[in-house]
Design a protein around this motif. Structure first.
Motif, PDB file in Angstrom:
ATOM      1  N   LEU A 267       0.831  -1.210   0.000  1.00  0.00           N
ATOM      2  CA  LEU A 267       0.000   0.000   0.000  1.00  0.00           C
ATOM      3  C   LEU A 267       0.861   1.254   0.000  1.00  0.00           C
ATOM      4  N   GLY A 268       2.005   1.189   0.676  1.00  0.00           N
ATOM      5  CA  GLY A 268       2.921   2.326   0.672  1.00  0.00           C
ATOM      6  C   GLY A 268       3.430   2.624  -0.737  1.00  0.00           C
ATOM      7  N   LYS A 269       3.750   1.581  -1.491  1.00  0.00           N
ATOM      8  CA  LYS A 269       4.203   1.771  -2.876  1.00  0.00           C
ATOM      9  C   LYS A 269       3.071   2.319  -3.746  1.00  0.00           C
ATOM     10  N   LEU A 270       1.862   1.774  -3.545  1.00  0.00           N
ATOM     11  CA  LEU A 270       0.717   2.256  -4.324  1.00  0.00           C
ATOM     12  C   LEU A 270       0.369   3.703  -3.969  1.00  0.00           C
ATOM     13  N   ALA A 271       0.543   4.064  -2.682  1.00  0.00           N
ATOM     14  CA  ALA A 271       0.238   5.431  -2.252  1.00  0.00           C
ATOM     15  C   ALA A 271       1.197   6.426  -2.890  1.00  0.00           C
ATOM     16  N   ALA A 272       2.397   5.985  -3.226  1.00  0.00           N
ATOM     17  CA  ALA A 272       3.346   6.858  -3.921  1.00  0.00           C
ATOM     18  C   ALA A 272       2.845   7.180  -5.323  1.00  0.00           C
ATOM     19  N   ILE A 273       2.075   6.266  -5.881  1.00  0.00           N
ATOM     20  CA  ILE A 273       1.524   6.466  -7.220  1.00  0.00           C
ATOM     21  C   ILE A 273       0.159   7.149  -7.150  1.00  0.00           C
ATOM     22  N   ASP A 274      -0.682   6.671  -6.222  1.00  0.00           N
ATOM     23  CA  ASP A 274      -2.052   7.196  -6.088  1.00  0.00           C
ATOM     24  C   ASP A 274      -2.205   7.762  -4.685  1.00  0.00           C
ATOM     25  N   THR A 275      -2.260   9.078  -4.577  1.00  0.00           N
ATOM     26  CA  THR A 275      -2.325   9.740  -3.268  1.00  0.00           C
ATOM     27  C   THR A 275      -3.610   9.422  -2.505  1.00  0.00           C
ATOM     28  N   ASP A 276      -4.637   8.926  -3.198  1.00  0.00           N
ATOM     29  CA  ASP A 276      -5.872   8.553  -2.508  1.00  0.00           C
ATOM     30  C   ASP A 276      -5.671   7.366  -1.562  1.00  0.00           C
ATOM     31  N   LEU A 277      -4.590   6.639  -1.744  1.00  0.00           N
ATOM     32  CA  LEU A 277      -4.323   5.452  -0.915  1.00  0.00           C
ATOM     33  C   LEU A 277      -3.438   5.748   0.299  1.00  0.00           C
ATOM     34  N   ARG A 278      -3.039   7.013   0.484  1.00  0.00           N
ATOM     35  CA  ARG A 278      -2.157   7.357   1.610  1.00  0.00           C
ATOM     36  C   ARG A 278      -2.793   7.003   2.952  1.00  0.00           C
ATOM     37  N   ASP A 279      -4.065   7.349   3.117  1.00  0.00           N
ATOM     38  CA  ASP A 279      -4.731   7.060   4.396  1.00  0.00           C
ATOM     39  C   ASP A 279      -4.759   5.549   4.666  1.00  0.00           C
ATOM     40  N   TRP A 280      -5.050   4.779   3.605  1.00  0.00           N
ATOM     41  CA  TRP A 280      -5.089   3.324   3.772  1.00  0.00           C
ATOM     42  C   TRP A 280      -3.697   2.773   4.068  1.00  0.00           C
ATOM     43  N   ALA A 281      -2.693   3.354   3.476  1.00  0.00           N
ATOM     44  CA  ALA A 281      -1.318   2.912   3.732  1.00  0.00           C
ATOM     45  C   ALA A 281      -0.939   3.173   5.187  1.00  0.00           C
ATOM     46  N   GLU A 282      -1.349   4.327   5.722  1.00  0.00           N
ATOM     47  CA  GLU A 282      -1.071   4.648   7.126  1.00  0.00           C
ATOM     48  C   GLU A 282      -1.814   3.705   8.059  1.00  0.00           C
ATOM     49  N   VAL A 283      -3.068   3.402   7.716  1.00  0.00           N
ATOM     50  CA  VAL A 283      -3.845   2.454   8.531  1.00  0.00           C
ATOM     51  C   VAL A 283      -3.159   1.094   8.527  1.00  0.00           C
ATOM     52  N   ALA A 284      -2.730   0.647   7.341  1.00  0.00           N
ATOM     53  CA  ALA A 284      -2.069  -0.652   7.227  1.00  0.00           C
ATOM     54  C   ALA A 284      -0.763  -0.670   8.018  1.00  0.00           C
ATOM     55  N   GLU A 285      -0.012   0.410   8.003  1.00  0.00           N
ATOM     56  CA  GLU A 285       1.235   0.487   8.769  1.00  0.00           C
ATOM     57  C   GLU A 285       0.948   0.413  10.268  1.00  0.00           C
ATOM     58  N   GLY A 286      -0.104   1.107  10.706  1.00  0.00           N
ATOM     59  CA  GLY A 286      -0.488   1.068  12.124  1.00  0.00           C
ATOM     60  C   GLY A 286      -0.910  -0.333  12.554  1.00  0.00           C
ATOM     61  N   ILE A 287      -1.697  -0.982  11.698  1.00  0.00           N
ATOM     62  CA  ILE A 287      -2.132  -2.343  12.007  1.00  0.00           C
ATOM     63  C   ILE A 287      -0.940  -3.281  12.045  1.00  0.00           C
ATOM     64  N   ALA A 288      -0.024  -3.144  11.099  1.00  0.00           N
ATOM     65  CA  ALA A 288       1.167  -4.000  11.065  1.00  0.00           C
ATOM     66  C   ALA A 288       1.988  -3.823  12.346  1.00  0.00           C
ATOM     67  N   ALA A 289       2.104  -2.594  12.812  1.00  0.00           N
ATOM     68  CA  ALA A 289       2.856  -2.342  14.047  1.00  0.00           C
ATOM     69  C   ALA A 289       2.147  -2.992  15.243  1.00  0.00           C
TER      70      ALA A 289
END
Length: 109
Positions: free
Chosen positions: A8-30
């Motif tokens: 999701l982090g890689k996709l968020a670099a391409i599509d800024t609409d996915l930034r929030d989801w990438a942050e959520v995924a990072e939080g869940i992973a932690a």
């Protein structure tokens, strides 16, 4: 989960609409990583003793059989039906010990 967060982090670099989801995924992973560490620590404190477990299960089976036999719905109800235990007085203990000693001697002593 970390792979999902990285993707999701890689996709968020391409599509800024996915930034929030990438942050959520990072939080869940932690959180999942923290949970894994906590559970590993907890597992180190738990003692698994198959023989003790077997002993306890056998005792519970005896208790359950007694509850069925005496139609008791709890251990307290089962104990309430039990006759009172006689506790020997100090005088009877002395008499019992003396009779054991006397019984252990031969007739010629």
């Amino acid at each position: 989960m970390q792979q999902v967060a990285a993707a999701l982090g890689k996709l968020a670099a391409i599509d800024t609409d996915l930034r929030d989801w990438a942050e959520v995924a990072e939080g869940i992973a932690a959180q999942v990583q923290d949970l894994a560490v906590e559970m590993a620590d907890y597992a180190d404190t738990v003692e698994y003793n198959p023989q003790r477990l077997n002993d306890i299960e056998e005792r519970l089976e005896v208790i359950n059989k007694l509850k069925r036999r005496y139609n008791a719905d709890s251990v307290a109800a089962l104990l309430a039906r039990a006759p009172p235990r006689a506790t020997p007085s100090p005088a009877s203990k002395t008499a019992t010990n003396a009779s054991k000693t006397y019984a252990g001697r031969s007739a010629t002593s």
